[in-house]
Design a protein around this motif. Structure first.
Motif, PDB file in Angstrom:
ATOM      1  N   LYS A   4     -63.945  35.792  18.813  1.00 42.31           N
ATOM      2  CA  LYS A   4     -63.109  36.878  18.294  1.00 42.31           C
ATOM      3  C   LYS A   4     -63.464  38.168  19.018  1.00 42.31           C
ATOM      4  O   LYS A   4     -64.613  38.385  19.402  1.00 42.31           O
ATOM      5  CB  LYS A   4     -63.329  37.045  16.798  1.00 42.31           C
ATOM      6  N   PRO A   5     -62.485  39.064  19.190  1.00 40.85           N
ATOM      7  CA  PRO A   5     -62.757  40.343  19.857  1.00 40.85           C
ATOM      8  C   PRO A   5     -63.816  41.144  19.087  1.00 40.85           C
ATOM      9  O   PRO A   5     -63.870  41.112  17.853  1.00 40.85           O
ATOM     10  CB  PRO A   5     -61.415  41.062  19.830  1.00 40.85           C
ATOM     11  N   THR A   6     -64.636  41.864  19.827  1.00 36.72           N
ATOM     12  CA  THR A   6     -65.706  42.667  19.234  1.00 36.72           C
ATOM     13  C   THR A   6     -65.139  43.665  18.232  1.00 36.72           C
ATOM     14  O   THR A   6     -65.730  43.886  17.172  1.00 36.72           O
ATOM     15  CB  THR A   6     -66.494  43.399  20.336  1.00 36.72           C
ATOM     16  N   SER A   7     -64.008  44.261  18.550  1.00 30.24           N
ATOM     17  CA  SER A   7     -63.415  45.242  17.636  1.00 30.24           C
ATOM     18  C   SER A   7     -63.051  44.601  16.302  1.00 30.24           C
ATOM     19  O   SER A   7     -63.208  45.217  15.249  1.00 30.24           O
ATOM     20  CB  SER A   7     -62.190  45.903  18.271  1.00 30.24           C
ATOM     21  N   PHE A   8     -62.601  43.357  16.323  1.00 27.36           N
ATOM     22  CA  PHE A   8     -62.264  42.647  15.090  1.00 27.36           C
ATOM     23  C   PHE A   8     -63.523  42.368  14.271  1.00 27.36           C
ATOM     24  O   PHE A   8     -63.547  42.571  13.048  1.00 27.36           O
ATOM     25  CB  PHE A   8     -61.538  41.330  15.416  1.00 27.36           C
ATOM     26  N   ILE A   9     -64.581  41.941  14.933  1.00 29.83           N
ATOM     27  CA  ILE A   9     -65.854  41.659  14.266  1.00 29.83           C
ATOM     28  C   ILE A   9     -66.397  42.941  13.626  1.00 29.83           C
ATOM     29  O   ILE A   9     -66.836  42.934  12.473  1.00 29.83           O
ATOM     30  CB  ILE A   9     -66.864  41.057  15.256  1.00 29.83           C
ATOM     31  N   LEU A  10     -66.357  44.035  14.377  1.00 34.51           N
ATOM     32  CA  LEU A  10     -66.850  45.307  13.850  1.00 34.51           C
ATOM     33  C   LEU A  10     -66.024  45.761  12.649  1.00 34.51           C
ATOM     34  O   LEU A  10     -66.577  46.244  11.655  1.00 34.51           O
ATOM     35  CB  LEU A  10     -66.846  46.378  14.934  1.00 34.51           C
ATOM     36  N   TYR A  59     -64.835  65.789  27.702  1.00 33.44           N
ATOM     37  CA  TYR A  59     -65.421  64.505  28.039  1.00 33.44           C
ATOM     38  C   TYR A  59     -66.943  64.583  27.980  1.00 33.44           C
ATOM     39  O   TYR A  59     -67.607  64.608  29.011  1.00 33.44           O
ATOM     40  CB  TYR A  59     -64.982  64.069  29.442  1.00 33.44           C
ATOM     41  N   PRO A  60     -67.521  64.643  26.759  1.00 32.44           N
ATOM     42  CA  PRO A  60     -68.977  64.756  26.678  1.00 32.44           C
ATOM     43  C   PRO A  60     -69.696  63.541  27.252  1.00 32.44           C
ATOM     44  O   PRO A  60     -70.845  63.645  27.679  1.00 32.44           O
ATOM     45  CB  PRO A  60     -69.257  64.922  25.193  1.00 32.44           C
ATOM     46  N   GLY A  61     -69.054  62.393  27.286  1.00 29.71           N
ATOM     47  CA  GLY A  61     -69.645  61.208  27.917  1.00 29.71           C
ATOM     48  C   GLY A  61     -70.803  60.608  27.160  1.00 29.71           C
ATOM     49  O   GLY A  61     -71.773  60.156  27.757  1.00 29.71           O
ATOM     50  N   TRP A  62     -70.720  60.582  25.822  1.00 29.00           N
ATOM     51  CA  TRP A  62     -71.804  60.024  25.035  1.00 29.00           C
ATOM     52  C   TRP A  62     -71.901  58.518  25.222  1.00 29.00           C
ATOM     53  O   TRP A  62     -70.933  57.789  25.107  1.00 29.00           O
ATOM     54  CB  TRP A  62     -71.625  60.354  23.557  1.00 29.00           C
ATOM     55  N   ASP A  63     -73.106  58.087  25.518  1.00 31.39           N
ATOM     56  CA  ASP A  63     -73.414  56.673  25.714  1.00 31.39           C
ATOM     57  C   ASP A  63     -73.852  56.104  24.368  1.00 31.39           C
ATOM     58  O   ASP A  63     -74.948  56.388  23.899  1.00 31.39           O
ATOM     59  CB  ASP A  63     -74.531  56.549  26.759  1.00 31.39           C
ATOM     60  N   TYR A  64     -73.021  55.297  23.767  1.00 32.75           N
ATOM     61  CA  TYR A  64     -73.288  54.770  22.429  1.00 32.75           C
ATOM     62  C   TYR A  64     -74.414  53.735  22.412  1.00 32.75           C
ATOM     63  O   TYR A  64     -74.800  53.283  21.343  1.00 32.75           O
ATOM     64  CB  TYR A  64     -72.004  54.208  21.820  1.00 32.75           C
ATOM     65  N   THR A  65     -74.956  53.390  23.572  1.00 27.78           N
ATOM     66  CA  THR A  65     -76.121  52.504  23.607  1.00 27.78           C
ATOM     67  C   THR A  65     -77.420  53.300  23.629  1.00 27.78           C
ATOM     68  O   THR A  65     -78.492  52.745  23.429  1.00 27.78           O
ATOM     69  CB  THR A  65     -76.092  51.586  24.849  1.00 27.78           C
ATOM     70  N   ASN A  66     -77.340  54.600  23.852  1.00 27.75           N
ATOM     71  CA  ASN A  66     -78.513  55.466  23.970  1.00 27.75           C
ATOM     72  C   ASN A  66     -79.037  55.861  22.594  1.00 27.75           C
ATOM     73  O   ASN A  66     -78.285  56.339  21.745  1.00 27.75           O
ATOM     74  CB  ASN A  66     -78.139  56.707  24.786  1.00 27.75           C
ATOM     75  N   PHE A  83     -72.887  52.560  13.755  1.00 26.15           N
ATOM     76  CA  PHE A  83     -74.127  52.133  14.386  1.00 26.15           C
ATOM     77  C   PHE A  83     -74.784  50.998  13.610  1.00 26.15           C
ATOM     78  O   PHE A  83     -75.362  50.082  14.204  1.00 26.15           O
ATOM     79  CB  PHE A  83     -75.085  53.310  14.553  1.00 26.15           C
ATOM     80  N   ARG A  84     -74.686  51.028  12.303  1.00 25.61           N
ATOM     81  CA  ARG A  84     -75.208  49.914  11.492  1.00 25.61           C
ATOM     82  C   ARG A  84     -74.428  48.634  11.772  1.00 25.61           C
ATOM     83  O   ARG A  84     -75.002  47.548  11.819  1.00 25.61           O
ATOM     84  CB  ARG A  84     -75.156  50.270  10.011  1.00 25.61           C
ATOM     85  N   ILE A  96     -71.301  46.878  23.507  1.00 23.23           N
ATOM     86  CA  ILE A  96     -71.078  48.218  22.950  1.00 23.23           C
ATOM     87  C   ILE A  96     -70.296  49.071  23.941  1.00 23.23           C
ATOM     88  O   ILE A  96     -69.333  49.737  23.572  1.00 23.23           O
ATOM     89  CB  ILE A  96     -72.414  48.886  22.569  1.00 23.23           C
ATOM     90  N   ASP A  97     -70.696  49.027  25.211  1.00 20.02           N
ATOM     91  CA  ASP A  97     -69.961  49.776  26.239  1.00 20.02           C
ATOM     92  C   ASP A  97     -68.508  49.328  26.333  1.00 20.02           C
ATOM     93  O   ASP A  97     -67.611  50.139  26.545  1.00 20.02           O
ATOM     94  CB  ASP A  97     -70.626  49.621  27.607  1.00 20.02           C
ATOM     95  N   ALA A  98     -68.281  48.031  26.176  1.00 19.34           N
ATOM     96  CA  ALA A  98     -66.918  47.497  26.286  1.00 19.34           C
ATOM     97  C   ALA A  98     -66.033  47.937  25.125  1.00 19.34           C
ATOM     98  O   ALA A  98     -64.828  48.127  25.302  1.00 19.34           O
ATOM     99  CB  ALA A  98     -66.958  45.975  26.364  1.00 19.34           C
ATOM    100  N   VAL A  99     -66.610  48.135  23.947  1.00 22.35           N
ATOM    101  CA  VAL A  99     -65.801  48.509  22.782  1.00 22.35           C
ATOM    102  C   VAL A  99     -65.714  50.027  22.616  1.00 22.35           C
ATOM    103  O   VAL A  99     -64.730  50.531  22.064  1.00 22.35           O
ATOM    104  CB  VAL A  99     -66.322  47.819  21.495  1.00 22.35           C
ATOM    105  N   ALA A 100     -66.699  50.777  23.096  1.00 17.42           N
ATOM    106  CA  ALA A 100     -66.727  52.242  22.923  1.00 17.42           C
ATOM    107  C   ALA A 100     -65.914  52.912  24.022  1.00 17.42           C
ATOM    108  O   ALA A 100     -66.438  53.394  25.019  1.00 17.42           O
ATOM    109  CB  ALA A 100     -68.166  52.748  22.933  1.00 17.42           C
TER     110      ALA A 100
END
Length: 141
Positions: A4-10, A59-66, A83-84, A96-100
């Motif tokens: 299933k797509p990550t967005s669906f799981i989330l 475009y602040p460019g926040w890395d959601y893995t950081n 994040f939880r 995470i990069d693929a969905v964010a």
């Protein structure tokens, strides 16, 4: 069997039994709840509504893995919930990069730079950590 797509799981982790007032899907969650928190953080950081021509504010460019970015944005309830869900789904940095891919994310900044050339300020890891020092004190207690 297809995953299933990550967005669906989330979305299912965020809203196990969605109510009538809940977002209808993950994209709606991002649009209605995450993006307003990003805009609030930008206003909070700059102390005013910044000029829309400043690329850092667009475009602040926040890395959601950081970890530091998560600490900074985790002050907001929907980001904290997101994040939880990342942790509960045990997502890799790649996933995470693929969905964010929304406003304010690293993906959005990279897309802008590809389209217009690399004209926005690059933050080194040291710059990011120094900018986030104020937030680390709040969470180290």
């Amino acid at each position: 069997m297809q995953k299933k797509p990550t967005s669906f799981i989330l979305y299912k982790l965020l809203f196990p039994t969605p109510g009538t007032k809940d977002p209808r899907d993950f994209d709606d969650f991002i649009t209605r709840l995450i993006v307003p928190e990003i805009r609030a953080e930008i206003i909070s950081w700059y102390g005013f509504v910044p000029n829309e021509v400043e690329l850092e504010t667009l475009y602040p460019g926040w890395d959601y893995t950081n970890r530091n970015v998560r600490m900074r944005l985790g002050r907001y309830p929907c980001h904290k919930r997101l994040f939880r869900a990342f942790e509960k789904a045990d997502l890799s940095n790649y996933e995470i990069d693929a969905v964010a891919t929304w406003f304010g994310s690293k993906h959005e900044k990279m897309m802008h730079e590809r389209e217009w050339g690399s004209s926005s300020r690059e933050l080194s890891e040291g710059d990011l950590e120094s900018e986030l020092e104020d937030y680390s004190d709040e969470y180290s207690a």
